[in-house]
Scaffold this motif. Sequence first.
Motif, PDB file in Angstrom:
ATOM      1  N   ASP A   1      -5.189  -4.788 -14.624  1.00 18.35           N
ATOM      2  CA  ASP A   1      -5.903  -3.565 -13.797  1.00 18.35           C
ATOM      3  C   ASP A   1      -6.612  -3.575 -12.452  1.00 18.35           C
ATOM      4  N   THR A   2      -6.395  -5.257 -12.383  1.00 18.32           N
ATOM      5  CA  THR A   2      -6.844  -5.013 -11.066  1.00 18.32           C
ATOM      6  C   THR A   2      -6.470  -5.613 -10.401  1.00 18.32           C
ATOM      7  N   MET A   3      -5.619  -5.383  -8.891  1.00 22.56           N
ATOM      8  CA  MET A   3      -4.405  -5.984  -8.237  1.00 22.56           C
ATOM      9  C   MET A   3      -4.535  -5.053  -6.757  1.00 22.56           C
ATOM     10  N   GLY A   4      -3.924  -6.197  -6.287  1.00 27.97           N
ATOM     11  CA  GLY A   4      -3.974  -4.619  -4.413  1.00 27.97           C
ATOM     12  C   GLY A   4      -2.206  -5.671  -4.303  1.00 27.97           C
ATOM     13  N   TRP A   5      -2.351  -4.851  -3.042  1.00 31.64           N
ATOM     14  CA  TRP A   5      -1.418  -4.825  -1.869  1.00 31.64           C
ATOM     15  C   TRP A   5      -1.807  -5.227  -0.697  1.00 31.64           C
ATOM     16  N   PHE A   6      -0.472  -6.193  -0.092  1.00 33.06           N
ATOM     17  CA  PHE A   6      -1.715  -5.816   1.429  1.00 33.06           C
ATOM     18  C   PHE A   6      -0.181  -6.705   2.585  1.00 33.06           C
ATOM     19  N   LEU A   7      -0.140  -6.339   3.384  1.00 35.03           N
ATOM     20  CA  LEU A   7       0.311  -5.994   4.528  1.00 35.03           C
ATOM     21  C   LEU A   7       0.589  -7.444   5.246  1.00 35.03           C
ATOM     22  N   GLN A   8       1.572  -8.014   5.847  1.00 33.44           N
ATOM     23  CA  GLN A   8       1.732  -8.734   6.805  1.00 33.44           C
ATOM     24  C   GLN A   8       2.036  -8.616   7.914  1.00 33.44           C
TER      25      GLN A   8
ATOM     26  N   GLY B   1      -2.350   9.289   1.196  1.00 32.32           N
ATOM     27  CA  GLY B   1      -0.932  10.652   0.715  1.00 32.32           C
ATOM     28  C   GLY B   1       0.657  10.131   0.986  1.00 32.32           C
ATOM     29  N   ARG B   2       1.263   9.096   1.561  1.00 29.25           N
ATOM     30  CA  ARG B   2       2.372   8.077   1.318  1.00 29.25           C
ATOM     31  C   ARG B   2       2.515   7.620   0.351  1.00 29.25           C
ATOM     32  N   PHE B   3       1.669   6.113  -0.403  1.00 28.49           N
ATOM     33  CA  PHE B   3       1.777   5.331  -1.708  1.00 28.49           C
ATOM     34  C   PHE B   3       1.199   5.218  -1.759  1.00 28.49           C
ATOM     35  N   THR B   4       1.657   5.065  -3.754  1.00 27.48           N
ATOM     36  CA  THR B   4       0.788   4.692  -5.009  1.00 27.48           C
ATOM     37  C   THR B   4       1.071   3.645  -5.418  1.00 27.48           C
ATOM     38  N   ILE B   5      -0.437   3.509  -5.631  1.00 30.68           N
ATOM     39  CA  ILE B   5      -0.014   1.632  -6.490  1.00 30.68           C
ATOM     40  C   ILE B   5      -0.488   2.536  -8.511  1.00 30.68           C
ATOM     41  N   SER B   6       1.119   1.721  -8.793  1.00 29.13           N
ATOM     42  CA  SER B   6       0.344   1.596 -10.517  1.00 29.13           C
ATOM     43  C   SER B   6       0.439   0.352 -11.346  1.00 29.13           C
TER      44      SER B   6
ATOM     45  N   LYS C   1       3.807  -5.275 -19.182  1.00 31.40           N
ATOM     46  CA  LYS C   1       4.303  -5.999 -18.299  1.00 31.40           C
ATOM     47  C   LYS C   1       4.305  -7.087 -17.224  1.00 31.40           C
ATOM     48  N   LYS C   2       2.317  -7.150 -17.040  1.00 38.14           N
ATOM     49  CA  LYS C   2       1.824  -7.979 -16.058  1.00 38.14           C
ATOM     50  C   LYS C   2       2.551  -7.266 -14.922  1.00 38.14           C
ATOM     51  N   THR C   3       3.013  -6.389 -14.478  1.00 35.00           N
ATOM     52  CA  THR C   3       3.376  -5.349 -13.023  1.00 35.00           C
ATOM     53  C   THR C   3       2.451  -4.818 -12.796  1.00 35.00           C
ATOM     54  N   VAL C   4       2.490  -4.828 -11.629  1.00 34.20           N
ATOM     55  CA  VAL C   4       2.271  -3.508 -10.922  1.00 34.20           C
ATOM     56  C   VAL C   4       2.959  -3.401  -9.297  1.00 34.20           C
ATOM     57  N   TYR C   5       2.393  -1.979  -9.162  1.00 31.06           N
ATOM     58  CA  TYR C   5       4.028  -1.383  -8.127  1.00 31.06           C
ATOM     59  C   TYR C   5       3.230  -0.260  -6.779  1.00 31.06           C
ATOM     60  N   LEU C   6       3.837  -0.707  -5.889  1.00 32.84           N
ATOM     61  CA  LEU C   6       4.279  -0.213  -5.548  1.00 32.84           C
ATOM     62  C   LEU C   6       4.948   1.010  -4.500  1.00 32.84           C
ATOM     63  N   GLN C   7       4.678   2.206  -4.545  1.00 29.56           N
ATOM     64  CA  GLN C   7       5.658   3.294  -4.667  1.00 29.56           C
ATOM     65  C   GLN C   7       4.980   4.121  -2.908  1.00 29.56           C
ATOM     66  N   MET C   8       6.372   3.848  -2.352  1.00 29.90           N
ATOM     67  CA  MET C   8       5.587   4.128  -0.542  1.00 29.90           C
ATOM     68  C   MET C   8       7.016   5.500  -0.393  1.00 29.90           C
ATOM     69  N   ASN C   9       6.512   6.236   0.000  1.00 29.36           N
ATOM     70  CA  ASN C   9       7.455   6.975   0.388  1.00 29.36           C
ATOM     71  C   ASN C   9       6.733   7.250   2.107  1.00 29.36           C
TER      72      ASN C   9
ATOM     73  N   ARG D   1      10.114   0.949  -3.461  1.00 27.47           N
ATOM     74  CA  ARG D   1       9.339   0.600  -4.945  1.00 27.47           C
ATOM     75  C   ARG D   1       8.898  -0.643  -5.115  1.00 27.47           C
ATOM     76  N   LEU D   2       7.694  -1.190  -4.488  1.00 25.43           N
ATOM     77  CA  LEU D   2       7.846  -2.655  -4.321  1.00 25.43           C
ATOM     78  C   LEU D   2       7.047  -2.800  -5.827  1.00 25.43           C
ATOM     79  N   SER D   3       7.345  -4.255  -6.297  1.00 23.51           N
ATOM     80  CA  SER D   3       7.012  -4.960  -8.171  1.00 23.51           C
ATOM     81  C   SER D   3       6.996  -6.105  -7.546  1.00 23.51           C
ATOM     82  N   CYS D   4       5.527  -6.431  -8.289  1.00 20.46           N
ATOM     83  CA  CYS D   4       4.388  -7.727  -7.966  1.00 20.46           C
ATOM     84  C   CYS D   4       4.574  -8.449  -9.827  1.00 20.46           C
TER      85      CYS D   4
END
Length: 119
Positions: free
Chosen positions: A32-39, A64-69, A74-82, A19-22
């Motif tokens: 509420d408007t935020m995204g995750w990116f991968l390099q 089906g594998r990742f979930t953003i919340s 907390k001004k925090t965005v999460y990325l649950q990666m399964n 689980r990643l946090s931003c």
Amino acid sequence: QVQLVESGGGLVQAGGSLRLSCTASGKISSVDTMGWFLQAPGKQREFVAGSMSGDITYADSVKGRFTISTDNAKKTVYLQMNNLKPEDTGVYYCNQPSYGSWSWVRHHWGQGTWVTVSS
């Protein structure tokens, strides 16, 4: 200005989870408007998952594998990666879209957080 700090990365075996946090600070009222990116190594940075005022979008490769919340308190965005795969390896960043598109971002990039998935 807005500062973005990503965390939560690490080394995990294929099939595992992270689980990643931003966390955002500075002149930002909502995440509420935020995204995750991968390099990925040797590749351009690409969109992975994002929320535009609650309207959520995922790249086909992670559906089906990742979930953003988001947690505005907390001004925090999460990325649950399964069910992680080796191709999920790389540095993950967060940012807000610009002009209503994930093709452009509003803020300077943070330092990112490394995810390594071993096979």
